[in-house]
Write an enzyme that holds these catalytic residues in place. Sequence first.
Site, mmCIF file in Angstrom:
data_model
loop_
_atom_site.group_PDB
_atom_site.id
_atom_site.type_symbol
_atom_site.label_atom_id
_atom_site.label_comp_id
_atom_site.label_asym_id
_atom_site.label_seq_id
_atom_site.Cartn_x
_atom_site.Cartn_y
_atom_site.Cartn_z
ATOM 1 N N ARG A 179 0.490 -1.282 -0.110
ATOM 2 C CA ARG A 179 -0.457 -0.221 0.388
ATOM 3 C C ARG A 179 0.741 1.394 0.222
ATOM 4 O O ARG A 179 0.300 2.452 0.850
ATOM 5 C CB ARG A 179 -1.158 -0.027 1.596
ATOM 6 N N SER A 230 -10.878 0.133 3.281
ATOM 7 C CA SER A 230 -10.338 -0.669 5.267
ATOM 8 C C SER A 230 -10.041 0.912 5.973
ATOM 9 O O SER A 230 -8.865 1.249 5.021
ATOM 10 C CB SER A 230 -8.850 -1.176 4.881
ATOM 11 N N GLU A 307 -5.440 4.116 6.154
ATOM 12 C CA GLU A 307 -4.412 4.245 4.540
ATOM 13 C C GLU A 307 -5.263 4.607 3.927
ATOM 14 O O GLU A 307 -5.423 4.960 3.254
ATOM 15 C CB GLU A 307 -5.202 2.745 4.498
HETATM 16 C C1 LIG Z 1 -15.692 -1.047 -0.825
HETATM 17 C C2 LIG Z 1 -13.932 -0.373 -0.555
HETATM 18 C C3 LIG Z 1 -12.853 -1.734 -0.642
HETATM 19 C C4 LIG Z 1 -12.048 -1.516 -1.314
HETATM 20 N N1 LIG Z 1 -11.013 -2.860 -0.721
HETATM 21 C C5 LIG Z 1 -9.428 -2.172 -1.474
HETATM 22 C C6 LIG Z 1 -8.532 -3.365 -1.533
HETATM 23 O O1 LIG Z 1 -9.013 -4.645 -1.088
HETATM 24 N N2 LIG Z 1 -7.642 -3.381 -1.201
HETATM 25 C C7 LIG Z 1 -6.631 -1.798 -1.704
HETATM 26 O O2 LIG Z 1 -5.481 -1.358 -2.069
HETATM 27 N N3 LIG Z 1 -7.212 -1.025 -2.091
HETATM 28 C C8 LIG Z 1 -8.616 -0.901 -1.178
HETATM 29 N N4 LIG Z 1 -10.241 0.181 -1.544
HETATM 30 C C9 LIG Z 1 -9.470 1.021 -2.280
HETATM 31 C C10 LIG Z 1 -9.382 1.685 -3.050
HETATM 32 O O3 LIG Z 1 -10.323 1.405 -3.508
HETATM 33 C C11 LIG Z 1 -7.868 1.598 -3.795
HETATM 34 O O4 LIG Z 1 -7.337 2.493 -3.117
HETATM 35 C C12 LIG Z 1 -8.145 2.498 -5.090
HETATM 36 O O5 LIG Z 1 -6.679 2.440 -5.550
HETATM 37 C C13 LIG Z 1 -8.058 4.204 -4.710
HETATM 38 O O6 LIG Z 1 -7.943 4.703 -6.304
HETATM 39 P P1 LIG Z 1 -8.930 5.774 -6.758
HETATM 40 O O7 LIG Z 1 -9.278 5.681 -8.182
HETATM 41 O O8 LIG Z 1 -10.535 5.647 -5.739
HETATM 42 O O9 LIG Z 1 -8.287 7.022 -5.730
HETATM 43 P P2 LIG Z 1 -9.087 8.477 -4.598
HETATM 44 O O10 LIG Z 1 -8.972 7.270 -4.420
HETATM 45 O O11 LIG Z 1 -9.452 8.757 -5.826
HETATM 46 O O12 LIG Z 1 -6.876 8.718 -4.948
HETATM 47 C C14 LIG Z 1 -6.452 7.910 -3.567
HETATM 48 C C15 LIG Z 1 -4.974 9.148 -3.893
HETATM 49 O O13 LIG Z 1 -4.126 8.718 -5.224
HETATM 50 C C16 LIG Z 1 -4.133 10.049 -5.796
HETATM 51 N N5 LIG Z 1 -5.082 9.895 -6.590
HETATM 52 C C17 LIG Z 1 -5.296 9.381 -7.324
HETATM 53 N N6 LIG Z 1 -5.891 9.066 -9.145
HETATM 54 C C18 LIG Z 1 -4.184 10.349 -9.992
HETATM 55 C C19 LIG Z 1 -3.446 10.134 -10.614
HETATM 56 N N7 LIG Z 1 -3.969 9.394 -11.513
HETATM 57 N N8 LIG Z 1 -2.326 10.243 -10.839
HETATM 58 C C20 LIG Z 1 -1.982 10.789 -9.289
HETATM 59 N N9 LIG Z 1 -1.962 10.802 -8.777
HETATM 60 C C21 LIG Z 1 -3.766 10.311 -8.224
HETATM 61 C C22 LIG Z 1 -5.136 11.236 -5.042
HETATM 62 O O14 LIG Z 1 -4.586 12.272 -5.210
HETATM 63 C C23 LIG Z 1 -5.331 10.359 -3.925
HETATM 64 O O15 LIG Z 1 -3.185 10.939 -2.860
HETATM 65 C C24 LIG Z 1 -10.855 -0.293 -0.977
HETATM 66 C C25 LIG Z 1 -12.167 1.007 -0.818
HETATM 67 C C26 LIG Z 1 -13.758 1.006 -0.611
HETATM 68 C C27 LIG Z 1 -14.310 1.556 -0.855
#
Ligand SMILES: Cc1cc2nc3c(=O)[nH]c(=O)nc-3n(C[C@H](O)[C@H](O)[C@H](O)COP(=O)(O)OP(=O)(O)OC[C@H]3O[C@@H](n4cnc5c(N)ncnc54)[C@H](O)[C@@H]3O)c2cc1C
Length: 315
Positions: A179, A230, A307
Amino acid sequence: MLKEIQIQEAIQNLQASQVPFRENLSLASLSSFKIGGTAPLVVEPGEDEQIYSCLAILQKLDLPFKILGGGSNLLISDHPDDFVVLRLAGSYKSYEMLEPGIFRIGAATNTTPTFRQISQKGYKGVEFLSTIPGWTGGAVMQNAGCYGGELLDFTSKIEFIRNGEIHSKKPSEIEYGYRFTEFLQKKDSIILRVEMKLDEGNLEEIEESLKDKRDKRNSSQPENKKSAGSMFKNPRLNDEQGKPIKAWELIDRVGLRGAIKGGAQISPEHCNFIVNLGSATALDVHYLASLVQEKVHKETGILLNREVEYFGSIP
Ligand SMILES: Cc1cc2nc3c(=O)[nH]c(=O)nc-3n(C[C@H](O)[C@H](O)[C@H](O)COP(=O)(O)OP(=O)(O)OC[C@H]3O[C@@H](n4cnc5c(N)ncnc54)[C@H](O)[C@@H]3O)c2cc1C
């Protein structure tokens, strides 16, 4: 708070450079928590040239910005009004197969359908990614993973903008781990695309693996609840029997399962999730997260690290 005059100047410049944007947008609808106030300006570049224009404009006007992906790992401020939001759109929302097994995937692709489709084309290994919400760029940022797999293990190339230039690196050329990536630590890059080189597999086995991971997910997480997954990372410590200690076990042990503050609750089903019962504010969630950290630390000596990231000022 950004000044109205700065926003209007940015808008004129964005219009002149033909960079798409939206004004006064509620960020709650763009977050899996369904929490977040109104952002004065959300810029949505759809190609590399538009990102360059956008960065030049923001720099010229001295406007701070934050990048929003699928909003599934964030707690968004109730008042996100002191920065511009940059959210990739257009060409970053698609992926293509360059040659058999080699995929180029835009940072704004939705992880779940993208990796389900790629798996169903007969390429194996990435089925786990079809159960993670959010976008591919966000998944790269924190090396998203589950069920023993992590995104960067399957990535051959990451393209990103840093210091105004496009770079292309293999995962072995960057720092990353559980992570964690240097992108997340430094916050100095915009992820544009990744390339993956995947092996062909047996379609029946792949379908079975997709179903197995979906079932695991459905049985272990609160279904259809508004959350950001999480809340805390597992502490990477073992108990006396040598078993890894889980964050949820610590939260349960200190008696916080089901605790409520305002519209937010520590999930009774999976206590490492904080859920929005309908009207939660970022402050409600922050209150519960701080309570968990304090109680777990006081009663077990273990400091849980978040996280879920805070997007804008919360307390
Ligand atoms: C129900 C649920 C279950 C989940 N299960 C997991 C799991 O099993 N494993 C896991 O690892 N995660 C899990 N997550 C967390 C999440 O889904 C992941 O971390 C996901 O990959 C985040 O992607 P996002 O596009 O939503 O990022 P965001 O939440 O929009 O952003 C996260 C970070 O990345 C940055 N960011 C986003 N896009 C870019 C880009 N293109 N360039 C630079 N910076 C950027 C943002 O500024 C921020 O700092 C879960 C979330 C939920 C709601």
